[in-house]
Structures are given as structure tokens and as C-alpha cells.
Design an enzyme around this catalytic site. Structure first.
Site, PDB file in Angstrom:
ATOM      1  N   PHE A   4       5.083   0.552   6.932  1.00 60.93           N
ATOM      2  CA  PHE A   4       5.979  -0.599   6.815  1.00 60.93           C
ATOM      3  C   PHE A   4       6.444  -0.784   5.367  1.00 60.93           C
ATOM      4  CE2 PHE A   4       3.249  -1.509  10.512  1.00 60.93           C
ATOM      5  CZ  PHE A   4       4.228  -1.616  11.488  1.00 60.93           C
ATOM      6  N   CYS A   5       5.539  -0.557   4.416  1.00 60.67           N
ATOM      7  CA  CYS A   5       5.910  -0.619   2.999  1.00 60.67           C
ATOM      8  C   CYS A   5       6.877   0.510   2.650  1.00 60.67           C
ATOM      9  CB  CYS A   5       4.670  -0.526   2.111  1.00 60.67           C
ATOM     10  SG  CYS A   5       3.449  -1.816   2.414  1.00 60.67           S
ATOM     11  N   CYS A  29       1.283   2.850   3.480  1.00 64.65           N
ATOM     12  CA  CYS A  29       1.617   1.983   4.618  1.00 64.65           C
ATOM     13  C   CYS A  29       3.029   2.297   5.108  1.00 64.65           C
ATOM     14  CB  CYS A  29       1.510   0.518   4.193  1.00 64.65           C
ATOM     15  SG  CYS A  29       2.338  -0.640   5.288  1.00 64.65           S
ATOM     16  N   TYR A  33       0.880  -1.161   0.000  1.00 63.18           N
ATOM     17  CA  TYR A  33       0.000   0.000   0.000  1.00 63.18           C
ATOM     18  C   TYR A  33       0.921   1.215   0.000  1.00 63.18           C
ATOM     19  CZ  TYR A  33      -3.353  -3.351   2.077  1.00 63.18           C
ATOM     20  OH  TYR A  33      -4.147  -4.442   2.346  1.00 63.18           O
TER      21      TYR A  33
END
Length: 401
Positions: free
Chosen positions: A134-135, A132, A129
């Protein structure tokens, strides 16, 4: 390099084949007459051949020479073409094998350091995403090290892009389309280990990060990974990556801090008020992968839901009523840990903690929370240096593969 090597032999071979065809056509011709008398070269090789090889206008000059050749001359000319084709093919083969031997010699003599060539490194596909955190951490790592990767934006409602995976979260990184890496910290640690160490396969490295399933305090099954903040390096490689005492422990501490604390400050801050929640979801819908109807409901229903959830998160993580103060304190704690004598926590260059914190904070860009953070903390100078380091792929020169 291989494409450039093969292009010239292929062109030479194509020319040789053309010469053979023309030579055969001329040999089969019993007589060549001037155009205008109805005669044609066999095999529909009439005006097309003359334009291709003797283009000069009308029947004068070189074109006139072709049409004045008699039957005996045509056979001689055909032999000449065939002879030329044979010579061309001989030199094509000779050139090709000489080049191949040269390439093989270059590969055997290539140094083990100096950065990976794009063709030698595995292909990477990131399922993500866009908003996101973490991404964003994984993208910061890949960008800083100058690694090529493809992005597949996942629809956060249907998640059809990852229906093939039993692991239903993002980010997911596919390596050479057959090896799946899950969890942002595992992805970063395993890839960094692979880039630094020599002779270790990525599949062997991944075995050092075993998957552990457990049930959390809310009764939900969660997946964790052992050792995910460790790099699996030899003593020599560890000393090269962490030359100063305490650098490794410091990096691991702040990477975990980014996952366990900093990331939980994002939602309460970007959904702090109904206006900020709407602005945040407007950004999410623009940057994400939503259908028209999905986008409408995501923006208005999602904003309302996240405004409520943000309040619960504030209570769960014991945040202040003004959640901005927790964000400011966290960011200033990070800057204080770097200190005034270092550009980055890694020293002159970012380390994995720098990349993790930068990746988390970056998802707020364009929102009110980000502008407030930049105006009310001391993070701005470090953040701008991180932007430049990732944009210019400054970590590429640190790679050994």
C-alpha cells in the site's frame, strides 16, 4: 527564484556596509603612517584592511599610495568611501524594489496550467514501511507525478514514528505538517483531484472521503472510507481526465481489484516455502527500520510466523495449492484487460489503476516470486514501461496547478 533575487541585493548591501566601516575608520584616523613605524589604523583595521582592499605585495604600488596619505587626505578619502556607500545603498534599494515588482507582475500573469512549481505545492511527508504494497502504491503515484516528498521509515515493531497518530497503520501522508491523509487509495484519489481541479482546497476535497468504522466478520473494528476510488471533479475536468467512455469505471474497477485481490496474493507467494520466507524477511530487515536485536528476531521468528500465516491466507482466500498459479492468472488477467492496442490501461500514459498494480507488484522485486512472475507471465513489457514512466516522472506534464 526568490533566493536568486535576494542574493544580489544582499551582496550589494554588504559591500555598502563595508565601505561605510572603512570610511568611518579613515575619517577617525588623525594620521596614517607607513607600516614599520608602529602606526595602525583605528579599530584594528590595520594590515587586514590593506590586504583586503589593496593587496598587491609590500609597500609598493597601490599599497604605498594608501600609507602616504596625510590627515587631510584621509578625511577626503573617508568621505569618498561614505559617498560610495550611499550610492551603493541607493542602487541596492532601487534594484530590490524593481525586482519585487517584476516578480509580482510575473505571478499575476502566470498561466494556470503547465505543472506545479515545487515551491507552490504543499510539503509532503510519507510515513511508511518500505516493503508495504500500500505504501509502494503511494510512492508510485508521487514519483510518477514528480512530487517532492520526504520519507519517514516506521519501525514495524514499536511504531514510535507514528505514536502521535490515533490512526496506527501506514501509509500516512502529512501535508504541510498539519493535515493528515490516511489510507493509500484515499491519499491517491484526493491528491489526484487536487492536482487536476482548479480552485479546490485539499481540506475541502478530503471531506468527500468520510471515514466509516465497522466491525468485520472476525469481530475486529475496521476503518473504511467512502468514495475512495472516485475523483471529485467537475464535468469538464472529468471529460479531460477520462476522454473515452468507460475509462473512469474501468480505472475504479481495477484499482479496487488491486486492493481486494492482487495485494492478498503477495504474502502467500513470498512466504510460500521456508526458504522463501527467510529470503523475504532478510530483504524486509535490510530495507526496513530495525534495531540489531529486532532484526535478528524479525528475520527468523518473523519468517517462521509468516510461513504459517501464509498458509492460513491461502485457505482464507481459496488459493490453489501452488499459489504461483493464482499470481500468474491475476497478472495475465491484468495484461489481458489492457489489451494489445494500449501501452497502459490509461492509454498512452498510466492511469491510477496502472500505478496501483505496479506499486503492489513492485514490492516483490528481488525475490523468487517476482522472478517467476516475470518469466511465466506476459507482464514484463508493461512492467518495464511503468518503471520508466515513474522513474522519469512522466505524469508531471499532466498537472494543472
Amino acid at each position: 527564484m526568490h533566493c536568486g533575487t535576494l542574493r544580489k541585493p544582499n551582496m550589494a548591501a554588504a559591500c555598502a556596509r563595508s565601505l561605510v566601516k572603512v570610511g568611518c575608520a579613515i575619517m577617525e584616523s588623525t594620521a596614517l603612517r607607513r607600516p614599520g613605524n608602529g602606526a595602525r589604523l583605528p579599530g584594528n583595521a590595520d594590515s587586514q584592511v590593506s590586504r583586503r582592499f589593496y593587496y598587491g605585495g609590500g609597500t609598493g604600488s597601490r599599497a604605498g599610495l594608501l600609507w602616504s596619505v596625510r590627515a587631510g587626505g584621509s578625511r577626503a578619502l573617508g568621505c569618498a568611501f561614505l559617498f560610495g556607500a550611499g550610492v551603493g545603498l541607493y542602487h541596492t534599494v532601487k534594484f530590490y524594489w524593481a525586482k519585487q515588482q517584476h516578480l509580482a507582475q510575473e505571478q499575476t500573469q502566470a498561466p494556470t496550467k503547465g505543472g506545479p512549481s515545487p515551491s507552490a505545492f504543499p510539503s509532503l511527508t510519507l510515513y511508511q514501511y518500505q516493503t508495504c504494497p500500500f505504501c509502494s502504491k503511494v510512492r508510485a503515484f508521487l514519483d510518477y507525478h514528480g512530487l517532492d516528498y520526504q520519507v519517514v521509515e516506521v519501525n514495524p515493531v514499536m511504531r514510535g514514528e507514528i505514536k502521535w497518530s490515533t490512526y496506527r497503520k501506514v501509509p500516512i501522508l502529512m501535508v504541510d505538517e498539519n493535515m493528515q491523509l490516511n489510507d493509500s487509495s484515499v491519499i491517491i484519489s484526493s491528491l489526484k483531484t487536487y492536482l487536476v481541479s482548479k480552485g479546490s482546497s485539499l481540506s475541502d476535497i478530503l471531506r468527500c472521503y468520510p471515514e466509516m468504522k465497522s466491525v468485520n466478520e472476525r469481530g475486529k473494528e475496521v476503518t473504511e472510507y467512502n468514495n475512495k476510488y472516485w475523483l471529485m471533479l467537475s464535468e469538464g475536468d472529468t471529460a479531460a481526465v477520462y476522454p473515452d467512455k468507460g475509462m473512469q469505471k474501468e480505472e475504479m474497477k481495477w484499482r479496487q481489484w488491486a486492493d481486494d485481490w492482487l495485494v492478498h496474493l503477495i504474502s502467500p507467494n513470498v512466504y510460500r516455502s521456508t526458504g522463501e520466507a527467510l529470503a523475504s524477511f532478510d530483504y524486509i530487515v535490510r530495507e526496513g527500520k530495525f534495531g540489531t536485536l529486532e532484526g535478528f528476531f524479525a528475520k527468523y521468528v518473523g519468517a517462521a510466523a509468516m510461513f504459517i500465516i501464509a498458509k492460513r491466507l491461502k485457505s482464507r482466500h481459496n488459493l490453489q495449492d501452488d499459489v504461483r498459479q493464482d499470481l500468474y492468472k491475476a497478472v495475465n488477467d491484468w495484461v489481458a484487460a489492457i489489451g494489445k492496442k494500449r501501452k497502459f490501461m490509461g492509454g498512452e500514459r498510466p492511469n491510477l489503476a496502472d500505478l496501483a498494480v505496479f506499486g503492489v507488484l513492485r514490492v516483490m522485486e528481488g525475490l523468487e516470486a517476482f522472478d517467476d512472475m516475470m518469466a511465466n507471465t506476459k507482464v514484463k513489457s508493461w512492467y518495464r514501461r511503468m518503471e520508466m514512466a515513474t522513474r522519469n516522472h512522466q505524469g508531471r506534464s499532466q498537472l494543472s496547478r
